[in-house]
Design a protein around this motif. Structure first.
Motif, PDB file in Angstrom:
ATOM      1  N   THR A   5       0.872  -1.057   0.016  1.00 50.57           N
ATOM      2  CA  THR A   5      -0.007  -0.092  -0.048  1.00 50.57           C
ATOM      3  C   THR A   5       0.910   1.270   0.092  1.00 50.57           C
ATOM      4  OG1 THR A   5      -0.042  -0.029   2.442  1.00 50.57           O
ATOM      5  CG2 THR A   5      -1.840  -1.239   1.260  1.00 50.57           C
ATOM      6  N   GLY A 205     -14.443   5.977  12.118  1.00 54.29           N
ATOM      7  CA  GLY A 205     -15.122   4.940  11.851  1.00 54.29           C
ATOM      8  C   GLY A 205     -16.081   5.259  10.635  1.00 54.29           C
ATOM      9  N   GLN A 207     -16.583   5.952   6.899  1.00 51.25           N
ATOM     10  CA  GLN A 207     -16.308   5.732   5.457  1.00 51.25           C
ATOM     11  C   GLN A 207     -15.869   6.861   4.939  1.00 51.25           C
ATOM     12  OE1 GLN A 207     -15.801   1.996   5.777  1.00 51.25           O
ATOM     13  NE2 GLN A 207     -16.045   2.280   3.389  1.00 51.25           N
ATOM     14  N   HIS A 432      -5.343   4.048   7.743  1.00 49.05           N
ATOM     15  CA  HIS A 432      -5.876   3.474   8.875  1.00 49.05           C
ATOM     16  C   HIS A 432      -7.424   3.608   8.635  1.00 49.05           C
ATOM     17  CE1 HIS A 432      -6.999   2.822  13.202  1.00 49.05           C
ATOM     18  NE2 HIS A 432      -7.577   4.075  13.105  1.00 49.05           N
ATOM     19  N   ARG A 433      -7.963   4.964   8.309  1.00 53.40           N
ATOM     20  CA  ARG A 433      -9.473   5.218   8.186  1.00 53.40           C
ATOM     21  C   ARG A 433     -10.019   4.478   7.077  1.00 53.40           C
ATOM     22  NH1 ARG A 433      -9.578  11.167  10.649  1.00 53.40           N
ATOM     23  NH2 ARG A 433      -9.490  10.578  13.051  1.00 53.40           N
ATOM     24  N   ALA A 434      -9.171   4.115   6.093  1.00 51.70           N
ATOM     25  CA  ALA A 434      -9.832   3.547   4.920  1.00 51.70           C
ATOM     26  C   ALA A 434      -9.580   1.899   5.044  1.00 51.70           C
ATOM     27  CB  ALA A 434      -8.882   3.785   3.554  1.00 51.70           C
ATOM     28  N   GLY A 435      -9.138   1.559   6.353  1.00 53.51           N
ATOM     29  CA  GLY A 435      -9.098  -0.015   6.331  1.00 53.51           C
ATOM     30  C   GLY A 435      -8.102  -0.677   5.524  1.00 53.51           C
ATOM     31  N   LEU A 436      -6.968  -0.245   5.251  1.00 50.40           N
ATOM     32  CA  LEU A 436      -5.943  -0.628   4.408  1.00 50.40           C
ATOM     33  C   LEU A 436      -4.737  -0.798   5.215  1.00 50.40           C
ATOM     34  CD1 LEU A 436      -6.360   1.939   1.367  1.00 50.40           C
ATOM     35  CD2 LEU A 436      -7.050  -0.590   1.688  1.00 50.40           C
ATOM     36  N   ASP A 438      -2.765  -0.857   9.597  1.00 48.87           N
ATOM     37  CA  ASP A 438      -2.370   0.080  10.697  1.00 48.87           C
ATOM     38  C   ASP A 438      -0.798  -0.050  10.759  1.00 48.87           C
ATOM     39  OD1 ASP A 438      -4.694   1.351  11.777  1.00 48.87           O
ATOM     40  OD2 ASP A 438      -5.236  -0.889  12.718  1.00 48.87           O
TER      41      ASP A 438
END
Length: 470
Positions: A5, A205, A207, A432-436, A438
């Motif tokens: 990423t 949290g 999207q 982090h916020r895109a769920g890709l 940490d």
């Protein structure tokens, strides 16, 4: 096959705008330009940085951090009605003082955690309404600096709660209660605005929004884009300051000390010291935030007057190996008043004594000011810090400064090794916020304090500094 990423972080600062690409744990600075005052010029700078980033390979997320209390009023066509209205601008504060008298300064602080004054966005809107009624009448939307970039990239007006919380128009709930996703209609009503004229407040949290097709940026349509938040808060989070007892000291043109204390029992006492109550990046943990309007800016102020604007020349002898105090002398580092502690808008730069070296005296004095802030926060919260984390490019250029801070603090102290912690943090927070994934916090190195004898001398000098400032 493992896909790596990559993220882009954008830091729109008071002085410069930076764009970095973060990949495989490495951060590469792609752009570092003066921050333009005109919105079109600012967007052109950001687009140039994004184009450079995407030329190096696909980008999976974009994070935007910025200075707070700064933004643009937009008309019905989305055009900026004025150049950037910045926290640094000198404005008449008669309107915000009148509002504070009418509603009660303590009541406003209790509602928002922000001290009424000329900096918050609410004060800017009051000033616009009174001094530029033609402009105010044409305002259809207000966007903070980071919000403006997000709007241009995604078509969606969003901000982050750490930026909304600096406006004096966003309600800070009691400890433990959830944050709101919109600005407060009652507070906005005091100036004649409505929540639909402000961005939606993104919460942890949520999207992320997605990038629109734009051949100039090179971003793939659908790339997650987030407003990472207030620059100092983003640097703190990226540096690993995320739990109660930790303190971040973020140094740039200005300086901010964020002390995660858990909860604040007496908000009016915080207001009296010129500080703010905030929620950290996680949206849950409460902290005390104290700002100093000029840190690196104070060094530039001195350099402009003594070394032809050359900060490096001013600090020639301020080396890490120099353990000597700058003689029996110090400066009061307030070019335009002291915000905290013990606020004094009339305070100005003053030289006490005759320093052996002006540059060393300057960084010592900035160290005294920051420690005075930290000691006051400790008194307000009743919680002694367990760790101090320093972040900011000026501290890398002047290593003595970090050692002075570590010596005065008397707790384990580290310095973030990244020279652009805000932009890098914005990239990591976007992932982090895109769920890709940490990414771990940015690497730090330990800062050794001077010996006990010199520490005692610094603490004695701190007491004398505070006495002279008051």
């Amino acid at each position: 096959m493992v896909t790596m990423t990559a993220a882009v972080g954008i830091d729109i600062g008071t002085t410069n705008t930076k764009v970095v690409r973060v990949e495989r744990g490495l951060s590469t600075t792609l752009l570092n330009n003066p921050t333009p005052a005109r919105l079109d010029d600012l967007l052109a700078v950001v687009i140039r940085g994004l184009a450079t980033a995407t030329q190096a390979g696909p980008v999976d997320a974009v994070g935007i951090a910025s200075m707070a209390e700064s933004g643009f009023p937009l008309d019905a066509d989305g055009r900026a009605l004025t150049p950037l209205l910045s926290w640094q601008d000198a404005r008449d504060d008669a309107e915000i003082r009148a509002l504070a008298d009418r509603l009660g300064a303590d009541a406003l602080f209790q509602a928002t955690g922000v001290r009424p004054g000329p900096k918050p966005s609410l004060a800017v809107w009051l000033w616009l309404r009174a001094q530029r009624p033609d402009v105010f009448a044409a305002v259809r939307r207000w966007v903070g600096v980071a919000d403006a970039v997000h709007l241009a990239l995604t078509g969606e007006p969003r901000t982050d709660h750490t930026l909304a919380g600096r406006t004096l128009a966003y309600r800070l709930p009691a400890s433990g209660e959830p944050l709101s996703s919109s600005f407060d209609p009652t507070l906005l009503g005091a100036v004649g605005l409505t929540p639909d004229q402000l961005p939606r407040v993104a919460l942890p949290g949520d999207q992320p929004a997605q990038a629109l097709p734009n051949a100039q940026t090179g971003l793939r349509p659908g790339t997650p884009v987030v407003v990472a938040g207030h620059d100092h808060q983003v640097a703190a989070w990226a540096s690993g300051v995320r739990t109660i007892g930790q303190v971040a000291d973020s140094v740039g043109t200005a300086e901010a000390v964020l002390n995660l204390v858990g909860q604040i029992p007496d908000r009016p006492a915080v207001r009296a010291q010129g500080m703010s109550v905030v929620r950290a990046v996680d949206g849950i943990t409460e902290g005390l935030l104290a700002g100093t309007g000029s840190a690196g800016g104070f060094l530039q102020w001195l350099a402009d007057r003594h070394t032809g604007g050359d900060v490096s020349e001013l600090l020639t002898e301020a080396t890490e190996t120099n353990k000597a105090l700058a003689g029996n002398a110090w400066l009061l580092p307030y070019p335009s008043g002291r915000q905290c502690p013990d606020p004094d808008p009339a305070s100005r730069v003053r030289l006490i004594g005759s320093p052996a070296h002006l540059g060393i005296a300057a960084v010592e004095s900035l160290g005294y000011q920051a420690q005075w802030v930290l000691d006051t926060q400790t008194a307000l919260s009743g919680r002694r810090p367990s760790q101090l984390t320093l972040a900011g490019n000026p501290l890398h250029r002047t290593p003595l400064w970090a050692r002075i801070k570590a010596t005065l603090a008397g707790v384990p102290t580290t310095l973030t090794t990244a020279t652009e912690p805000v932009a890098t943090g914005a990239a990591l927070l976007a992932l982090h916020r895109a769920g890709l994934g940490d990414e771990p916090p940015l690497a730090t190195r330990d800062i050794d304090a001077f010996d006990d004898e010199l520490r005692d001398r610094y603490r004695d000098r701190l007491a004398a500094f505070i006495a002279s400032a008051q």
